[in-house]
Design a protein around this motif. Structure first.
Motif, PDB file in Angstrom:
ATOM      1  N   GLN A  38       0.843  -1.188   0.000  1.00 43.63           N
ATOM      2  CA  GLN A  38       0.000   0.000   0.000  1.00 43.63           C
ATOM      3  C   GLN A  38       0.878   1.237   0.000  1.00 43.63           C
ATOM      4  O   GLN A  38       1.640   1.463   0.947  1.00 43.63           O
ATOM      5  CB  GLN A  38      -0.957   0.026   1.205  1.00 43.63           C
ATOM      6  N   GLU A  43      -4.755   2.685  -2.540  1.00 39.98           N
ATOM      7  CA  GLU A  43      -5.372   1.431  -2.147  1.00 39.98           C
ATOM      8  C   GLU A  43      -4.336   0.309  -2.076  1.00 39.98           C
ATOM      9  O   GLU A  43      -3.309   0.359  -2.770  1.00 39.98           O
ATOM     10  CB  GLU A  43      -6.488   1.049  -3.138  1.00 39.98           C
ATOM     11  N   PRO A  44      -4.582  -0.714  -1.274  1.00 42.23           N
ATOM     12  CA  PRO A  44      -3.682  -1.872  -1.250  1.00 42.23           C
ATOM     13  C   PRO A  44      -3.739  -2.620  -2.582  1.00 42.23           C
ATOM     14  O   PRO A  44      -4.786  -2.699  -3.221  1.00 42.23           O
ATOM     15  CB  PRO A  44      -4.253  -2.750  -0.129  1.00 42.23           C
ATOM     16  N   LEU A  87       1.628  -5.118   3.706  1.00 41.24           N
ATOM     17  CA  LEU A  87       0.563  -5.693   4.521  1.00 41.24           C
ATOM     18  C   LEU A  87       0.582  -7.213   4.405  1.00 41.24           C
ATOM     19  O   LEU A  87       0.526  -7.764   3.306  1.00 41.24           O
ATOM     20  CB  LEU A  87      -0.803  -5.181   4.044  1.00 41.24           C
ATOM     21  N   PHE A  99      -6.195  -8.568   7.470  1.00 42.04           N
ATOM     22  CA  PHE A  99      -4.999  -7.780   7.176  1.00 42.04           C
ATOM     23  C   PHE A  99      -4.246  -7.457   8.455  1.00 42.04           C
ATOM     24  O   PHE A  99      -4.845  -7.117   9.479  1.00 42.04           O
ATOM     25  CB  PHE A  99      -5.403  -6.461   6.502  1.00 42.04           C
ATOM     26  N   GLY A 100      -2.917  -7.530   8.373  1.00 41.82           N
ATOM     27  CA  GLY A 100      -2.087  -6.987   9.441  1.00 41.82           C
ATOM     28  C   GLY A 100      -2.077  -5.480   9.327  1.00 41.82           C
ATOM     29  O   GLY A 100      -2.567  -4.905   8.350  1.00 41.82           O
ATOM     30  N   THR A 101      -1.494  -4.817  10.328  1.00 41.77           N
ATOM     31  CA  THR A 101      -1.470  -3.356  10.327  1.00 41.77           C
ATOM     32  C   THR A 101      -0.395  -2.803   9.397  1.00 41.77           C
ATOM     33  O   THR A 101      -0.351  -1.604   9.154  1.00 41.77           O
ATOM     34  CB  THR A 101      -1.248  -2.808  11.736  1.00 41.77           C
ATOM     35  N   GLY A 102       0.463  -3.692   8.886  1.00 39.26           N
ATOM     36  CA  GLY A 102       1.432  -3.231   7.901  1.00 39.26           C
ATOM     37  C   GLY A 102       2.781  -2.900   8.493  1.00 39.26           C
ATOM     38  O   GLY A 102       2.886  -2.524   9.670  1.00 39.26           O
TER      39      GLY A 102
ATOM     40  N   TYR B  35     -14.245  -2.477   3.276  1.00 39.93           N
ATOM     41  CA  TYR B  35     -13.236  -2.457   4.323  1.00 39.93           C
ATOM     42  C   TYR B  35     -13.144  -1.035   4.870  1.00 39.93           C
ATOM     43  O   TYR B  35     -13.329  -0.071   4.134  1.00 39.93           O
ATOM     44  CB  TYR B  35     -11.857  -2.849   3.786  1.00 39.93           C
ATOM     45  N   GLN B  37     -10.443   1.547   6.849  1.00 37.70           N
ATOM     46  CA  GLN B  37      -9.066   1.753   7.301  1.00 37.70           C
ATOM     47  C   GLN B  37      -9.038   2.986   8.189  1.00 37.70           C
ATOM     48  O   GLN B  37      -9.300   4.102   7.741  1.00 37.70           O
ATOM     49  CB  GLN B  37      -8.106   1.920   6.134  1.00 37.70           C
ATOM     50  N   LYS B  41      -4.194   3.056  10.315  1.00 39.16           N
ATOM     51  CA  LYS B  41      -3.961   2.303   9.086  1.00 39.16           C
ATOM     52  C   LYS B  41      -4.416   0.846   9.165  1.00 39.16           C
ATOM     53  O   LYS B  41      -4.040   0.043   8.318  1.00 39.16           O
ATOM     54  CB  LYS B  41      -2.473   2.355   8.663  1.00 39.16           C
ATOM     55  N   PHE B  42      -5.188   0.498  10.189  1.00 37.56           N
ATOM     56  CA  PHE B  42      -5.658  -0.871  10.309  1.00 37.56           C
ATOM     57  C   PHE B  42      -6.833  -1.085   9.367  1.00 37.56           C
ATOM     58  O   PHE B  42      -7.837  -0.373   9.453  1.00 37.56           O
ATOM     59  CB  PHE B  42      -6.057  -1.153  11.760  1.00 37.56           C
ATOM     60  N   LEU B  43      -6.705  -2.045   8.472  1.00 35.57           N
ATOM     61  CA  LEU B  43      -7.712  -2.324   7.458  1.00 35.57           C
ATOM     62  C   LEU B  43      -8.585  -3.481   7.938  1.00 35.57           C
ATOM     63  O   LEU B  43      -8.103  -4.604   8.102  1.00 35.57           O
ATOM     64  CB  LEU B  43      -7.002  -2.695   6.157  1.00 35.57           C
ATOM     65  N   PHE B  90     -12.743   1.412   1.866  1.00 37.53           N
ATOM     66  CA  PHE B  90     -12.339   0.785   0.609  1.00 37.53           C
ATOM     67  C   PHE B  90     -13.361  -0.260   0.195  1.00 37.53           C
ATOM     68  O   PHE B  90     -13.736  -1.142   0.976  1.00 37.53           O
ATOM     69  CB  PHE B  90     -10.981   0.089   0.754  1.00 37.53           C
TER      70      PHE B  90
END
Lengths: 109, 113
Positions: A38, A43-44, A87, A99-102, B35, B37, B41-43, B90
């Motif tokens: 991302q 967007e991812p 991510l 999803f992880g927080t990145g 989704y 976010q 930044k937690f998706l 998203f």
């Protein structure tokens, strides 16, 4: 415990460096694994899937360790354009991707 | 030609208002998602629809109501907006429900004042 955990970073590396990120997941029934990228305020996007045998795509290598419930991403010869948030994503077996927080990567000249 | 498009991209509104975000995908996918976010930044997944049928509803307040008129569209309506609803929303789609590759829209940044 979070379903998917990552070190948020940032990882600051010079161009050309090799950098590795790890990610752990809590659900042993998880079936599929991915790395998404991302960019800031974007967007991812899928970077690569992670297969049991490990897989490589150019400078990127992904590994899965089911016994220890972690996946990794290795980036070789880092480029400035690799700067982004990575991510870790896990299918937890209930038809949804978690999803992880990145992990934030900053590659500097 | 944008694969997953959502509108509006930016939305600034007052607490208590009602707003909608629209999403359309032209990939022919069967499954669509919303989704959220947040500022950290937690998706996090909110909803998932497969062929217009709700399959995932993740403990989202009932002020949030998704609607899927057909499998190419998934809209999100939010009633009585609260400060904590400020986030980037998203929309995404995928070919099936097995959690394969997600294709995301560009996001809708909602700011509640």
């Amino acid at each position: 415990r979070k379903e998917v955990e990552q070190d948020p970073g940032p990882f600051n590396v010079p161009e050309g460096a090799t950098v590795a990120f790890n990610c752990t997941y809590s659900n042993s029934a998880s079936q599929s694994f991915f790395w998404y990228r991302q960019d800031c305020r974007k967007e991812p996007k899928l970077l690569m899937s992670v297969y049991s045998s490990g897989n490589e795509d150019g400078r990127f290598t992904a590994q899965l360790n089911r016994a220890s419930q972690y996946i990794s991403l290795l980036i070789r010869d880092s480029k400035l354009s690799d700067s982004a948030t990575y991510l870790c994503v896990v299918n937890n077996g209930f038809q949804k991707l978690v999803f992880g927080t990145g992990t934030r990567l900053l590659v500097s000249p | 030609d944008t694969a997953v498009s959502q509108t509006p991209k930016y939305l600034v509104t007052q607490m208590g208002n009602d707003k909608s975000i629209k999403c359309e995908q032209n990939l022919g996918h069967d499954t669509m998602y919303w989704y959220k976010q947040d500022s950290k930044k937690f998706l996090k997944i909110m909803f998932s629809y497969n062929n217009k049928e709700l399959i995932i509803n993740e403990t989202v307040p009932n002020r949030f109501s998704p609607k899927s008129p057909d499998k190419a569209h998934l809209n999100l309506h939010i009633n009585s907006l609260e400060l904590g609803d400020s986030a980037v929303y998203f929309c995404a789609s995928s070919l099936g429900t097995a959690g394969g590759e997600l294709f995301f829209g560009e996001g809708s940044r909602l700011t509640v004042l």
